[in-house]
Design an enzyme around this catalytic site. Sequence first.
Site, mmCIF file in Angstrom:
data_model
loop_
_atom_site.group_PDB
_atom_site.id
_atom_site.type_symbol
_atom_site.label_atom_id
_atom_site.label_comp_id
_atom_site.label_asym_id
_atom_site.label_seq_id
_atom_site.Cartn_x
_atom_site.Cartn_y
_atom_site.Cartn_z
ATOM 1 N N CYS A 2 46.398 45.917 34.236
ATOM 2 C CA CYS A 2 46.730 47.349 34.228
ATOM 3 C C CYS A 2 46.645 47.901 32.798
ATOM 4 C CB CYS A 2 48.116 47.666 34.766
ATOM 5 S SG CYS A 2 48.375 47.107 36.441
ATOM 6 N N ARG A 27 40.823 46.517 32.547
ATOM 7 C CA ARG A 27 42.110 45.890 32.859
ATOM 8 C C ARG A 27 42.487 46.053 34.330
ATOM 9 N NH1 ARG A 27 44.927 45.174 27.902
ATOM 10 N NH2 ARG A 27 46.867 44.914 29.054
ATOM 11 N N TRP A 76 45.593 47.218 38.309
ATOM 12 C CA TRP A 76 45.113 46.006 38.981
ATOM 13 C C TRP A 76 46.308 45.534 39.799
ATOM 14 C CZ3 TRP A 76 40.392 43.250 38.184
ATOM 15 C CH2 TRP A 76 40.301 42.060 38.914
ATOM 16 N N ASN A 102 52.711 48.437 32.755
ATOM 17 C CA ASN A 102 51.794 47.297 32.742
ATOM 18 C C ASN A 102 52.661 46.055 32.672
ATOM 19 O OD1 ASN A 102 49.876 45.321 32.051
ATOM 20 N ND2 ASN A 102 49.942 45.895 29.890
ATOM 21 N N GLY A 103 52.534 45.138 33.647
ATOM 22 C CA GLY A 103 53.322 43.907 33.616
ATOM 23 C C GLY A 103 53.967 43.632 34.961
ATOM 24 N N GLU A 488 27.644 22.874 33.989
ATOM 25 C CA GLU A 488 28.031 24.190 33.476
ATOM 26 C C GLU A 488 27.631 24.337 32.002
ATOM 27 O OE1 GLU A 488 28.798 26.853 34.720
ATOM 28 O OE2 GLU A 488 29.873 28.015 33.222
ATOM 29 N N LYS A 492 25.179 27.231 30.660
ATOM 30 C CA LYS A 492 25.570 28.168 29.600
ATOM 31 C C LYS A 492 24.530 28.140 28.484
ATOM 32 C CE LYS A 492 27.858 30.133 31.127
ATOM 33 N NZ LYS A 492 28.569 29.997 32.378
ATOM 34 N N GLU A 495 21.048 29.587 29.504
ATOM 35 C CA GLU A 495 21.121 31.006 29.837
ATOM 36 C C GLU A 495 21.172 31.904 28.600
ATOM 37 O OE1 GLU A 495 24.102 33.248 32.810
ATOM 38 O OE2 GLU A 495 25.048 31.613 31.736
ATOM 39 N N HIS A 511 18.294 5.986 36.231
ATOM 40 C CA HIS A 511 17.374 6.143 37.358
ATOM 41 C C HIS A 511 16.278 7.153 37.029
ATOM 42 C CE1 HIS A 511 19.945 3.659 39.871
ATOM 43 N NE2 HIS A 511 20.975 4.335 39.383
ATOM 44 N N LYS A 610 24.172 40.660 35.375
ATOM 45 C CA LYS A 610 25.521 40.142 35.600
ATOM 46 C C LYS A 610 25.761 39.859 37.077
ATOM 47 C CE LYS A 610 29.734 39.052 34.523
ATOM 48 N NZ LYS A 610 29.850 37.662 34.058
HETATM 49 O O1 M6R Z 1 29.454 37.009 40.615
HETATM 50 P P1 M6R Z 1 29.193 35.573 40.994
HETATM 51 O O2 M6R Z 1 30.273 34.655 40.588
HETATM 52 O O3 M6R Z 1 28.864 35.435 42.447
HETATM 53 O O4 M6R Z 1 27.886 35.175 40.192
HETATM 54 C C1 M6R Z 1 27.268 33.951 40.421
HETATM 55 C C2 M6R Z 1 26.227 33.672 39.376
HETATM 56 O O5 M6R Z 1 25.245 34.673 39.385
HETATM 57 C C3 M6R Z 1 26.824 33.587 37.967
HETATM 58 O O6 M6R Z 1 27.862 32.648 37.910
HETATM 59 C C4 M6R Z 1 25.739 33.189 36.960
HETATM 60 O O7 M6R Z 1 25.315 31.886 37.209
HETATM 61 C C5 M6R Z 1 26.275 33.335 35.532
HETATM 62 N N1 M6R Z 1 25.403 34.197 34.793
HETATM 63 C C6 M6R Z 1 26.383 32.043 34.804
HETATM 64 O O8 M6R Z 1 26.906 32.218 33.534
#
Ligand code: M6R
Length: 615
Positions: A2, A27, A76, A102-103, A488, A492, A495, A511, A610
């Site tokens: 919030c 927020r 929120w 907020n809180g 992961e 990262k 990407e 393998h 995103k």
């Molecule tokens: O909004 P979502 O969690 O469904 O998104 C899934 C993926 O598109 C997202 O995690 C993507 O792999 C990220 N860019 C990774 O950092």
Amino acid sequence: MCGIVGYVGNENASGPVLNGLATLEYRGYDSAGLATIEPGLDHLGIYKAAGKLVNLRQVVDDAQPQGTTAIGHTRWATHGDPTTVNAHPHTTADQRLAVVHNGIIENHLEVAAMLREEHGITPVSDTDTEIIAHLIGTLYTGDLKEAVRQATQVLTGQYAIGVIHRDHPDTIVAAVNGAPMVIGTTDDVAVLCSDVAGLLPYTRHITAVPDGHMAMLTPGHMEIFDQDGAPATGHTYEVDWTAEEAEKGGYPSFMAKEIAEQPRAVRDTMTGRWDGTQVHIDEVSFDLSRLKTFDKIIIVACGTSHHAGLVARRAFEHWTRLSTEVEIASEFRYRDPIVNKATLVVAISQSGETADTIAAMQYAQDQGATTLGVTNMVGSTLARGADSVIITRAGREVAVASTKAFTTQIVALMVAALWIGQARGNLYVEEIQAVFDDLQSLPDAMETVLAQDAYIGSLATALVNRLTSQHGYVMFFGRLNGLPIALEGALKLKEISYLHAEGFASGEMKHGPIALIEPGVTVIAIATEGAVKTKVMSNIEQVKGRGAHVIAIVTEGDDDVRALADDVIVVPAAMELASPILAVIPVQMLALHVANALDRDVDQPRNLAKTVTVE
Ligand code: M6R
């Protein structure tokens, strides 16, 4: 979560407050509201709307308030649904006093009972905030500051509040305990806000209200008071941020900010999930007895959310004793999977809008399965469509590379696994309590990892210097809990740095993938304490023997892996099921530093978006 804003000055206050709220939408944005002191009215002007700020703007445009003192809120939801009636500001019954908050007020039920018994007050909303308004109203005898001060002696919990009263047309009273509030003034204006961004149109000279203190704002002035009402001083500082930097809170990128926010995000995601006897999730639209009828769990998600599912699989199997599969959402529905009414499908998505994840969830529902959505977005398609929902409280994640969403998803999934395990009678209260006790220690442990930023930066510089045209790639490996973190870490890095990076199950190296090892290749080994640490150590020896440069992520106190690896990054000890929440932070930080060293646009890497709303 919030955001709150207050303005007292010489112009129509609703515009500045709406603009301040716009800087705080990250927020929370499931409802918003505004209260103004309107000339000629014997009550306050109250304007509220469910949904995003744009809806409140419309309400305010239609009403055209004129007051020069106003408080506003973007919400929120934590107590009560995201409806208009639950939106802030909340008021006394006569609407002469309004509060934004907020809180979380921890003793709101007790205070509500006292207000009902002693004053016959019945709240109209489901929020803890409305209780604050009524409490101050009962204590008010003409001195608003004193009434707020007395109320703070009664309330427990975390809060930042802003209060206005019809009888004090040029005054906002504020109080703070464990939630942020900053204030700025010009010659004839005073503004308060949950963060600095909302003050920048007025000043770069900022005063933070200390915990346990109050503030009184009048046009061009502000005073700070301690809990006895005696004059005190705030913490003052100058910022030289641009508006965009302010949104980034002074961090060079949203990704850096979001990595740093993880302790807070994890703490928020845990808040209110366990009351000492019962695990709680946000919304369930089916009879809880159904939790006993499942014979299998399938987790569906994409990208980083899929990796969170891989981490959580062990928790689901351990606590629910149900076989748990983890599927890439875009693969799931095309292979005619075995899904029926005895299946629980857990769909994870930060945005709640990823097309493949939504489609997988809908496919499962068509087959008669029950669905649980795990998302950061209240009101998203996933949140609306799932049969039950658990909201991660990461706050707005702007950077394309997902970081705080991942760690909060793991926490939310662990909560979900405990919820199902408890409903199925697999867990004693003491066992659940012990898990929550362990989880509570995570935010502090995360801070100690974040504190190694400069060191991890130096490892990243050295890594970039080792890259050659022949081996311009990085390998990550781990086993069991370490494997999703290896995947992961590689995601990262590729990407945001555009380097080729892959994550492997370290037992699989011999393998095939070990053929890629040659002198100078960097291998990141996830080698934290756990059932398979000695196995990972053997894998480290195998790649070291072929010339790899190994950076190992190890648990505090470890000397065994330290003796093998070239470099180590130390994370605090944690319960094994939750240890990936700590182990992932170094790989996030390493990826960020490598990308910065290569001068990449870390927040908006090429070719990506995103939220992936197409298949
Ligand atoms: O909004 P979502 O969690 O469904 O998104 C899934 C993926 O598109 C997202 O995690 C993507 O792999 C990220 N860019 C990774 O950092």
